[in-house]
Design an enzyme around this catalytic site. Structure first.
Site, PDB file in Angstrom:
ATOM      1  N   ASP A 121       0.858  -1.198   0.000  1.00 17.43           N
ATOM      2  CA  ASP A 121       0.000   0.000   0.000  1.00 17.43           C
ATOM      3  C   ASP A 121       0.887   1.239   0.000  1.00 17.43           C
ATOM      4  O   ASP A 121       1.710   1.440   0.901  1.00 17.43           O
ATOM      5  CB  ASP A 121      -0.906  -0.011   1.239  1.00 17.43           C
ATOM      6  CG  ASP A 121      -2.063   0.965   1.111  1.00 17.43           C
ATOM      7  OD1 ASP A 121      -1.912   1.940   0.330  1.00 17.43           O
ATOM      8  OD2 ASP A 121      -3.083   0.771   1.777  1.00 17.43           O
ATOM      9  N   ASP A 139       0.265  -3.418   7.514  1.00 17.37           N
ATOM     10  CA  ASP A 139      -0.407  -4.053   8.662  1.00 17.37           C
ATOM     11  C   ASP A 139       0.011  -5.522   8.664  1.00 17.37           C
ATOM     12  O   ASP A 139      -0.633  -6.363   8.048  1.00 17.37           O
ATOM     13  CB  ASP A 139      -1.920  -3.926   8.527  1.00 17.37           C
ATOM     14  CG  ASP A 139      -2.351  -2.491   8.220  1.00 17.37           C
ATOM     15  OD1 ASP A 139      -1.906  -1.597   8.953  1.00 17.37           O
ATOM     16  OD2 ASP A 139      -3.084  -2.290   7.235  1.00 17.37           O
ATOM     17  N   ASP A 147       0.637  -8.625   4.539  1.00 16.02           N
ATOM     18  CA  ASP A 147       0.114  -7.293   4.815  1.00 16.02           C
ATOM     19  C   ASP A 147      -1.401  -7.394   4.752  1.00 16.02           C
ATOM     20  O   ASP A 147      -1.974  -7.622   3.684  1.00 16.02           O
ATOM     21  CB  ASP A 147       0.648  -6.304   3.776  1.00 16.02           C
ATOM     22  CG  ASP A 147       0.174  -4.881   4.029  1.00 16.02           C
ATOM     23  OD1 ASP A 147      -0.546  -4.649   5.030  1.00 16.02           O
ATOM     24  OD2 ASP A 147       0.515  -3.993   3.219  1.00 16.02           O
ATOM     25  N   ASP A 168      -5.264  -6.622   4.586  1.00 16.03           N
ATOM     26  CA  ASP A 168      -6.132  -5.609   3.977  1.00 16.03           C
ATOM     27  C   ASP A 168      -7.563  -5.903   4.376  1.00 16.03           C
ATOM     28  O   ASP A 168      -8.015  -7.047   4.315  1.00 16.03           O
ATOM     29  CB  ASP A 168      -6.011  -5.627   2.458  1.00 16.03           C
ATOM     30  CG  ASP A 168      -4.680  -5.068   1.981  1.00 16.03           C
ATOM     31  OD1 ASP A 168      -4.142  -4.178   2.656  1.00 16.03           O
ATOM     32  OD2 ASP A 168      -4.167  -5.553   0.947  1.00 16.03           O
ATOM     33  N   ASP A 210      -2.165  -9.138   1.253  1.00 21.82           N
ATOM     34  CA  ASP A 210      -1.021  -9.142   0.343  1.00 21.82           C
ATOM     35  C   ASP A 210       0.095 -10.012   0.907  1.00 21.82           C
ATOM     36  O   ASP A 210       0.544  -9.817   2.039  1.00 21.82           O
ATOM     37  CB  ASP A 210      -0.504  -7.715   0.133  1.00 21.82           C
ATOM     38  CG  ASP A 210      -1.524  -6.831  -0.554  1.00 21.82           C
ATOM     39  OD1 ASP A 210      -2.172  -7.323  -1.495  1.00 21.82           O
ATOM     40  OD2 ASP A 210      -1.677  -5.667  -0.138  1.00 21.82           O
ATOM     41  N   GLY A 237       6.225 -41.203 -30.223  1.00 24.47           N
ATOM     42  CA  GLY A 237       5.949 -40.748 -31.586  1.00 24.47           C
ATOM     43  C   GLY A 237       4.587 -41.179 -32.069  1.00 24.47           C
ATOM     44  O   GLY A 237       4.383 -41.351 -33.277  1.00 24.47           O
ATOM     45  N   GLY A 238       3.644 -41.392 -31.155  1.00 22.81           N
ATOM     46  CA  GLY A 238       2.284 -41.745 -31.559  1.00 22.81           C
ATOM     47  C   GLY A 238       2.212 -43.057 -32.303  1.00 22.81           C
ATOM     48  O   GLY A 238       2.944 -44.011 -32.023  1.00 22.81           O
ATOM     49  N   SER A 249       5.696 -43.208 -24.237  1.00 23.34           N
ATOM     50  CA  SER A 249       4.662 -42.638 -25.101  1.00 23.34           C
ATOM     51  C   SER A 249       4.122 -43.678 -26.087  1.00 23.34           C
ATOM     52  O   SER A 249       3.740 -44.779 -25.692  1.00 23.34           O
ATOM     53  CB  SER A 249       5.220 -41.409 -25.817  1.00 23.34           C
ATOM     54  OG  SER A 249       4.186 -40.638 -26.366  1.00 23.34           O
ATOM     55  N   ASP A 282       3.227 -37.993 -19.908  1.00 24.39           N
ATOM     56  CA  ASP A 282       4.089 -38.511 -20.956  1.00 24.39           C
ATOM     57  C   ASP A 282       5.527 -38.051 -20.732  1.00 24.39           C
ATOM     58  O   ASP A 282       5.790 -36.857 -20.568  1.00 24.39           O
ATOM     59  CB  ASP A 282       3.571 -37.981 -22.300  1.00 24.39           C
ATOM     60  CG  ASP A 282       4.198 -38.668 -23.496  1.00 24.39           C
ATOM     61  OD1 ASP A 282       5.390 -38.978 -23.438  1.00 24.39           O
ATOM     62  OD2 ASP A 282       3.478 -38.877 -24.496  1.00 24.39           O
TER      63      ASP A 282
END
Length: 832
Positions: free
Chosen positions: A33, A39, A89, A91, A97, A337-338, A368, A654
């Site tokens: 602030d 505070d 702090d 608020d 904060d 590689g799928g 994979s 993966d």
């Protein structure tokens, strides 16, 4: 301190400490602030203590707040205890904060001494936080803990609570008893005190809580009124009064046979009586703590050695049999590689079989898309003894078929039904599970009921190589894969997190564990769900995508990464032992960076798995154990409070998000791998995963050959590269087969030129932007599939001599090491 490598290590002499923390004051605090002074209040969090998060009062409108407040924690001597002191702090009307956090290793505090630390928060503004620490032993008998040097499992006890329910009408209003034990596996129980019938026979109800015996927790019991609407009871809409709450410190109770009576003030006339007692739990753990291979894998290796020795003698034309340590360990490594990786691994294994080399292989590691192949093959206990041409034809049928039925109404209904069953089985359904079901639809004939543990049948006689499947454990949100990733391996025998030396039976994956014990058994997931986990190309976050695309992490480091620095002063460094972590100051990023971090690191479609390390703690000297630092791959390794043992869930993804390869399980010293046949199915960068692995291993001190390539070699890729380290015979030889089309354009078989009519068959596009084998394509034409099979098998057979030379060298090295070892033994015996 010496730790056992092949078994759980029981340590005697573990103690409990009483920690006193006095938050004294701070000075020159700059809040957020601009128009007023801060505070401030301080929050204290010690995850290894079961105490609640504690906080000071707020000192209003003061840059030099003085609190002088004292807090107490009960901690364990063998556990890494790191206290986090966070300053806020406050608020009014908006969120508080968050200013900074100091992370302080309590191993810096000597026993029976008051230590005052002045933590420097900002040298420029002379911001400081002053805290006093005191540590004393709690007088009591010594306890024993189970540990492997990285993880600690203290003794666990079970609190049994017996409650007598009243007859119908005894209470004017519906009343329930809410029981909670912080830090327990169960956390809480709710018991409706009024029976539903006057004739109900069982008016007693029992609640059980499992928790660590020495961590100073307590049981809270509260009587609550339950409100109903339309004859439906809402237990979360209760009214209670603090006068109806009773707290029982459980550290004051010893395990005994007799019950202790506890009386709770009632909402109505008479108090409620209940009986409690502590029961000791069995010491045997269901989580295996140890870095050695499991017993089943050792037995498999003995059986597989006989097959490998016989095959090597035949293919290498050796005069004598190979025995014992003379038999090299050969492994196959496959990248992701799928569908491309799935198809190519079928082809490469078939090529090895045709060359008579498949029975030389002890391990097959995959990641994979290549895991889809090994999973399917191991459904047949004798797959490597049968001709793989049939398996390839079956794969071809699925790869070339139309996938539109994957998204049909009937299939969607089936997916929904299976996901509902997953929820009933104790798992949280996710997109990863849905992806696994879609893979099942694309590459299987109907529902696949197999489990990973079923693959043990294919290993009973050492008749096939041992499959290893690789994933990585990451953080689901706020932390990138760049900053945190841990290797996790799956075999038919065990699932293990390599860094921690912790494994569970494969049959128990997906079940709930606590403090090393199996607490709630759930069905083992079908392999399709694991395939979705291992090969989920959709759970990348944006940071992963950026890194994989550019290989640059400067944006993350400069703009998004949190600011962390060492703030140890000289007196702390003198006091600190090597195993103690540094005192660190964490300063949160600004609003802009926090927004970016949330966007970049979120994994919205990841699934979570039950963390089998839950309830275990990091050992106070975990950094000193070589196995942990060997597998160190995370910036968070110096922050024990953020590591996996304290996480509620695992987030397994993966392995390609870090390195698209499955080398790590094969580089474990315990597996003693001599030769790695590396199959890389990457299209555009066929040497990248190899170089990344080399860099990773160099950083971590893991034996791996140096990858040194000229610019010309980078531009023109070969069919096979051979990498070894002549100076380090314990380093494996790597034969790397990238997915390239070189001499295949002119030769249909090794040494056999193509005719003019056959030249078109050699034009296999594995590099272009319009290649039919791109990652997200799961349907190939029959011609594209056949040409890919012929290309990969040709590249393998065209380099047969390189493979045989590597096997010859491995045998010679093994024999030389064996002779050297015997000579040392003989000399030692003579000296004795």
């Amino acid at each position: 301190m010496v730790f056992a490598r092949d078994r759980n290590n029981i340590q005697e002499g573990a103690s409990n400490y009483e920690l006193t923390v006095r938050i004294i004051k701070a000075q020159n605090i700059h809040g957020t602030d601009i128009v007023s002074k801060p505070d401030c209040y301080v929050c204290l969090q010690l995850p290894t203590s079961l105490a609640d998060r504690k906080r000071t009062r707020t000192v209003w409108d003061n840059a030099n707040p003085v609190w002088d407040e004292t807090f107490h924690f009960r901690i364990h001597s063998q556990v890494k205890n790191v206290l986090e002191l966070s300053v806020y702090d406050e608020d009014v009307g908006t969120g508080d904060d968050y200013l900074f956090t100091v992370s302080y290793d309590l191993g810096n505090v000597p026993l029976d001494e008051n230590v005052v630390e002045n933590f420097t928060l900002n040298k420029e503004f002379q911001e400081e936080l002053q805290v006093e620490f005191n540590l004393v032993i709690i007088p009591e008998s010594q306890k024993k803990v189970t540990t492997n040097g990285v993880l600690v499992c203290p003794e666990m006890v079970a609190l049994q609570v017996e409650v007598h329910k009243e007859r119908k009408g005894a209470f004017k209003k519906k009343t329930e008893l809410a029981l909670s034990v912080r830090g327990s596996f169960e956390d809480s129980h709710r018991i409706l005190l009024q029976s539903d019938s006057d004739h109900e026979l069982n008016l007693h109800e029992t609640a059980v809580f499992h928790f660590p015996r020495d961590f100073g927790t307590e049981m809270t019991a509260t009587l609550c009124r339950v409100y109903s609407s339309f004859d439906v009871t809402f237990t979360n809409e209760t009214e209670n009064d603090s006068s109806n709450q009773t707290t029982v410190p459980l550290s004051l109770i010893s395990p005994m046979e007799n019950y202790i009576n506890v009386q709770i003030p009632a909402i109505e006339v008479k108090p409620l009586d209940m009986q409690i007692r502590l029961n000791e739990c069995p010491e045997k753990l269901d989580v295996r703590l140890g870095f050695d291979l499991c017993d089943k894998e050792k037995i498999f290796l003995q059986k597989r050695q006989r097959v490998v020795a016989h095959t090597l003698k035949k293919v290498l034309q050796l005069e004598e049999d190979l025995v014992g340590e003379e038999i090299p360990v050969v492994a196959v490594m496959a990248t992701g590689g799928g569908a491309r990786a799935m198809a190519c691994l079928y082809s490469h294994l078939c090529g090895l079989q045709n060359m008579g080399l498949l029975d030389c292989v002890t391990y097959i590691a995959s990641a994979s898309g290549s895991t889809w192949t090994t999973c399917k093959l191991f459904e047949d206990p004798n797959w490597s003894q049968n001709k793989l041409s049939e398996a390839i034809n079956n794969a071809k049928k699925h790869v070339t078929k139309n996938k539109i039925s994957t998204f049909s109404v009937d299939r969607l209904k089936y997916y929904r039904k299976e996901l509902q069953q997953t929820a009933k089985d104790g798992q949280k359904p996710s997109f990863t599970d849905l992806w696994g079901l879609m893979l099942e639809s694309m590459f299987n004939n109907g529902k696949n009921e197999t489990r990973l543990s079923d693959q043990q049948a294919a290993l009973d006689n050492g008749q096939n190589p041992l499959p290893i499947y690789l994933a990585i454990n990451v953080k689901q949100n706020t932390i990138s894969t760049l900053d945190f990733k841990e290797w996790c391996e799956f075999t038919p025998y065990e699932v293990g997190l390599l860094k921690y030396g912790a494994s569970i039976r494969t049959e128990d994956f997906g079940s709930e564990f606590y403090m090393g014990r199996l607490m709630k058994k759930h069905p083992e997931p079908r392999t399709c769900f694991l395939q979705g986990l291992w090969g989920n190309v959709f759970s990348l976050n944006l940071v992963d995508t950026w890194y994989l695309t550019t290989q640059l992490d400067t944006f993350w480091d400069t703009w998004v990464k949190d600011r962390i620095k060492d703030i140890d002063k000289e007196d702390i460094r003198v006091r600190r032992e090597s195993a103690h972590t540094k005192t660190r100051l964490f300063t949160p990023a600004g609003v802009f960076s926090r927004i970016w971090k949330g966007v970049l690191t979120n994994r919205p479609i990841d699934g979570e798995q039950h963390n089998f390390l839950r309830g275990l703690y990091l050992h106070k000297d975990y950094h000193q154990l070589p196995q942990f630092t060997t597998w160190k791959d995370s910036n968070l390794d110096n922050f024990p409070n953020k590591l996996t043992p304290l996480a509620d869930n695992l987030c397994l993804v993966d392995a390609g998000y870090f390195i698209n390869a499955s080398f790590p399980p094969l580089l474990r010293q315990e597996r003693k791998v001599d030769v790695i046949i590396s199959f890389d199915y990457t299209l555009d960068t066929p040497l990248l995963s190899l170089e990344q692995t080399c860099n990773y291993c160099t950083t971590q001190g893991i034996g791996f050959p140096k990858i040194s390539l000229s610019e010309e070699e980078r531009k023109t890729h070969k069919e096979c590269y051979v990498f070894n380290d002549e100076d380090n015979h314990n380093c494996p030889t790597v034969l790397h087969f990238p997915l390239v089309n070189d001499t295949f354009k002119k030769f249909k078989e090794p040494g056999v030129l193509r005719s003019p009519e056959e030249m078109s068959d050699g034009n296999v596009d594995v590099t272009g932007a319009f290649s039919p084998y791109f990652l997200t394509n799961f349907t190939y034409s029959e011609r594209d599939f056949d040409r890919l099979m012929k290309l990969t098998q040709y590249n393998l057979s065209n380099n047969t001599e390189l493979i045989l030379d590597a096997l010859h060298t491995a045998v010679e090295r093994r024999k030389a090491r064996n002779i050297s070892h015997k000579m040392h033994q003989t000399q030692a015996q003579k000296k004795t």
